[in-house]
Design an enzyme around this catalytic site. Structure first.
Site, PDB file in Angstrom:
ATOM      1  N   LYS A 189       5.660   1.100  -0.973  1.00  0.00           N
ATOM      2  CA  LYS A 189       4.600   2.096  -0.758  1.00  0.00           C
ATOM      3  C   LYS A 189       3.923   1.781   0.569  1.00  0.00           C
ATOM      4  O   LYS A 189       3.165   0.825   0.680  1.00  0.00           O
ATOM      5  CB  LYS A 189       3.586   2.004  -1.898  1.00  0.00           C
ATOM      6  N   TRP A 196       6.639   6.770   0.407  1.00  0.00           N
ATOM      7  CA  TRP A 196       7.586   5.851  -0.218  1.00  0.00           C
ATOM      8  C   TRP A 196       8.761   5.551   0.707  1.00  0.00           C
ATOM      9  O   TRP A 196       9.286   6.441   1.355  1.00  0.00           O
ATOM     10  CB  TRP A 196       8.136   6.470  -1.499  1.00  0.00           C
TER      11      TRP A 196
END
Ligand code: AMP
Length: 567
Positions: free
Chosen positions: A459, A464
Site C-alpha cells: 500500500k 496498491w
C-alpha cells in the site's frame, strides 16, 4: 406438493419425489476399477526411490490396492480412520490413495517438508492411526515417534530385502504385507459424502489447517479437470505430475489419469531437472504439471544442455503466477503451451485454468501471453466473485480489484475439526463463499487475474502495488534467478516496495542494471525503493516464497535501515 415443486412454482405433471435415474454413489475405488477394466493395459511408470524404473498396468495397481485394503483391515483399520502417508510420487503411494480411501478410511497425506513441530501437530490433530512412509523419511519421524502414541504401526514403503533397521515401534515392511495379503476384496459402497482424504495447509502463520475431501468432491474435481477446456486429459495422454502426492493429492492427477485411462508417469523423489528430463524422454510425456520454480530450473537445464522436449505439448503451472518470461521461452524455444492454473488446498485444488482453446490459439502472441499469465477461467462448478472490504460485489470489468471469493462442490465448507473460521461468508441468498485471501481482477470474458495475496499487496500512498507483478518482471532478466518483494514501512508513503534478488550463478548484474531493466517495463512509482542481493530466499514447505521471514526482518528497512552486516 413437495418442497422441490414449491420452489419451482408448481406441479410440472411428474412425480418428482421418485427419481427416474439411477442414483449411484461416486466412489474413488470405481475410478481404479474402471481403469483396470477398460484401460487395463495402460501403465503407471515410476522412477523408484530404489533408483530403477518400475512399470505396471492399472490392472495390477487394482490388485495391489485390494491387497493393501486387506492388510489394513487385518491391522484393525476401520471406515473413517485416518491412515497417514509420507511419501513421494510412486506406484506404492498411488496404491495407498486407492487402498486407504477405497476401504472407506481417510488417506491423510503428510508433507515431509513442514517443520517437524507442524508434522507432530497434524498427526495428533488428525489422530492418525497408521503411517505409511518412504524409507527416506524414517530418520525424520524416529526422533518424534515417542510422542506419537496414537500410531499403532509404521509401514515402510520398500522392498523386503531393503527394509532398514529402525527404532520406530511396530515397523512393518510394505512388500512383506503385500506378499501375505489376498487380492480378493470387495470395496464397500458408501455414501459419496464419506471423507476420503485429508491434507493440511502449509500456512505461514498459526497451525496448519486440515481440508477433508470427500469421494464426491474428488470425483467431481476429476470430471471437471480432465475436460478439453481444462487439462485436456484423455486415454492418449501421458501425464506426469511434478507436484508431490503429499500435497493436495498432486492436483488430483492420481484420480484424473485412471478416469481418463491416461498413462501416469510418477517421478518418485526425482524432481531435479536431469531426472525429470530422463523420464520425460523415456515415457514420451506430453503433459506435465508443477509450480513455476520447477520449470524455471527445468528450462535452465534444457538451455544449458541444448536439449528439447518434443513430446511435451503442455506444462500446467500453478501454485504461484507464472512469469511472462517463462511463458515466452516455453512457447518460442520449445513449442510448449504453459497452461495457467489457480487453486488452493481448500479448492481441491483446481478452480480456474487458461486452456489453449481455439480462441486462445488464434489470438495475437501478446494477447495469448496475457491469458497465460492470468489464472484463466473458472471450471464448470466453480463460481468466483470479487468483493470490496464491505463485502459488496465488484464488477467483472477487467479493472476492479477485490477480494476473491469462491464456491463450488470441491471447495471446503469448513476446516477439519475447526468449527469457526473467518474465511467463510454467506451472501444475501444464503449461499456460502470461501474467502481465498487473494486479491483479483475478473474481466468480461471471465478471465481471473490474481493481483496478489491480500497480505502481500503493497500500500503506497493509498494505491496498491502488486508484489507478484514486480517479482515476475524482475525474473524476466536473464541474470536474475529469483526475486521477492515485500512492502516495508515508509514514513511518507505508508509502505514502499523492497526488492530481494538472487542472481544466476556467475551473474554480474548490479543495482543500477536492475533499475534500468525495471524502469523500461514498469511505471515509475512501482519501482522498488531499494534492491538487496541475497544468496538464497526463504521458501515454505510447498516451495512458495516465505515473505513473512523477510518481512519480520526488513519491515522497518526504510525507517531504520538494517545494518550492512545484517544483510
Ligand atoms: P496452496 O493452498 O498452498 O496451494 O496455496 C494457494 C495459494 O497459492 C493461492 O491462494 C494463491 O495465493 C497462490 N496461487 C496459486 N495459484 C496461483 C496462480 N496461478 N497465480 C497466483 N497465485 C497463485
Amino acid at each position: 406438493m413437495n418442497s422441490l415443486m414449491k420452489k419451482h412454482g408448481g406441479d410440472a405433471g411428474v412425480n418428482v419425489s421418485t427419481a427416474y435415474m439411477m442414483c449411484q454413489e461416486l466412489m474413488i475405488s470405481d475410478l481404479l476399477e474402471y481403469a483396470a477394466h477398460v484401460y487395463g493395459r495402460k501403465e503407471i511408470i515410476t522412477r523408484r526411490l530404489e533408483g530403477d524404473t518400475h512399470r505396471y498396468s492399472y490392472k495390477e495397481a487394482l490388485q495391489r490396492s485390494k491387497k493393501l485394503a486387506n492388510a489394513l483391515t487385518n491391522l484393525g483399520v476401520k471406515i473413517g480412520d485416518r491412515v497417514g502417508t509420507m511419501a513421494w510420487n510412486t506406484y506404492r503411494h498411488f496404491e495407498c490413495y486407492y487402498g486407504i480411501s477405497g476401504m472407506g478410511a481417510i488417506c491423510h497425506t503428510i508433507n515431509p517438508r513442514l517443520f517437524i513441530e507442524q508434522i507432530d501437530y497434524i498427526i495428533h490433530h488428525a489422530e492418525t492411526s497408521i503411517l505409511l512412509l518412504d524409507a527416506c523419511f524414517v530418520p525424520l519421524i524416529e526422533p518424534i515417534a515417542s510422542h506419537l502414541e496414537g500410531i499403532k504401526a509404521y509401514i515402510v514403503l520398500i522392498d523386503e530385502d531393503k527394509m532398514p533397521s529402525t527404532s520406530l515401534p511396530n515397523a512393518l515392511c510394505y512388500e512383506a504385507l503385500m506378499a501375505d495379503s489376498s487380492e480378493e476384496y470387495v470395496w464397500p459402497q458408501l455414501s459419496s459424502d464419506t471423507p476420503a482424504s485429508l491434507c493440511y495447509t502449509s500456512g505461514t502463520t498459526g497451525n496448519p489447517k486440515g481440508v477433508l475431501y470427500t469421494h464426491r468432491s474428488t470425483i467431481l474435481h476429476a470430471y471437471a479437470s480432465r475436460n478439453p477446456d481444462a487439462l485436456n486429459v484423455s486415454s492418449d495422454s501421458v501425464v506426469m505430475p511434478v507436484v508431490p502426492m503429499y500435497h493436495v493429492c498432486a492436483w488430483g492427477i492420481p484420480y484424473i489419469a485412471p478416469m481418463a485411462g491416461a498413462t501416469l508417469v510418477l517421478p518418485g523423489s526425482g524432481m531435479e531437472s536431469a531426472q525429470l528430463y530422463e523420464l520425460v524422454t523415456l515415457a514420451s510425456v506430453d503433459l506435465m504439471l508443477g509450480v513455476p520454480t520447477i520449470w524455471l530450473r527445468f528450462i535452465d537445464y534444457l538451455r544449458s544442455h541444448n536439449l528439447g522436449v518434443p513430446t511435451v505439448h503442455t506444462i500446467a503451472v500453478g501454485g504461484a503466477a507464472a512469469p511472462k518470461s517463462l511463458v515466452e521461452e516455453l512457447d518460442k524455444q520449445y513449442g510448449v503451451y504453459l497452461l495457467p492454473i489457480w487453486g488452493m488446498t481448500e479448492t481441491s485444488p483446481l478452480a480456474t485454468l487458461g486452456a489453449k482453446t481455439h480462441e486462445v490459439a488464434s489470438m495475437s502472441t501478446q494477447a495469448r501471453y496475457a491469458v497465460q499469465v492470468s489464472a484463466g477461467k473458472p471450471l464448470f462448478g466453480i463460481e468466483v466473485s470479487i468483493l470490496d472490504e464491505r463485502k459488496r460485489k465488484l464488477p467483472h470489468d477487467g479493472n476492479s480489484k477485490g477480494f476473491l471469493f469462491v464456491r463450488g462442490p470441491w471447495v471446503l465448507n469448513r476446516y477439519y475439526k475447526l468449527e469457526k473460521a473467518d474465511a467463510f461468508f454467506r451472501d444475501d441468498q444464503d449461499r456460502l463463499w470461501f474467502d481465498t485471501g487473494d486479491i483479483a481482477v475478473i474481466d468480461e470474458k471471465g478471465y481471473v487475474s490474481i493481483v496478489d495475496r491480500a497480505k502481500d499487496m503493497i500500500k503506497s500512498g493509498g494505491e496498491w502495488i502488486s508484489s507478484i507483478d514486480l517479482e515476475n518482471t524482475a525474473v524476466g532478466h536473464p541474470e536474475i534467478k529469483e526475486a521477492c518483494v515485500i512492502g516495508a514501512r515508509h514514513p511518507k508513503w505508508e509502505e514502499r516496495p523492497l526488492l530481494f534478488i538472487v542472481k544466476q550463478p556467475h551473474a554480474a548484474i548490479d543495482k543500477e542494471q536492475v533499475y534500468q531493466y525495471l524502469s523500461d517495463r514498469l511505471v515509475k512509482w512501482w519501482l522498488p525503493d531499494d534492491v538487496i542481493f541475497l544468496t538464497a530466499l526463504p521458501h515454505t514447505a510447498t516451495g512458495k516464497l516465505q515473505k513473512k521471514v523477510l518481512r519480520d526482518r526488513y519491515e522497518n528497512y526504510f525507517t531504520k535501515p538494517v545494518l550492512e552486516s545484517e544483510v
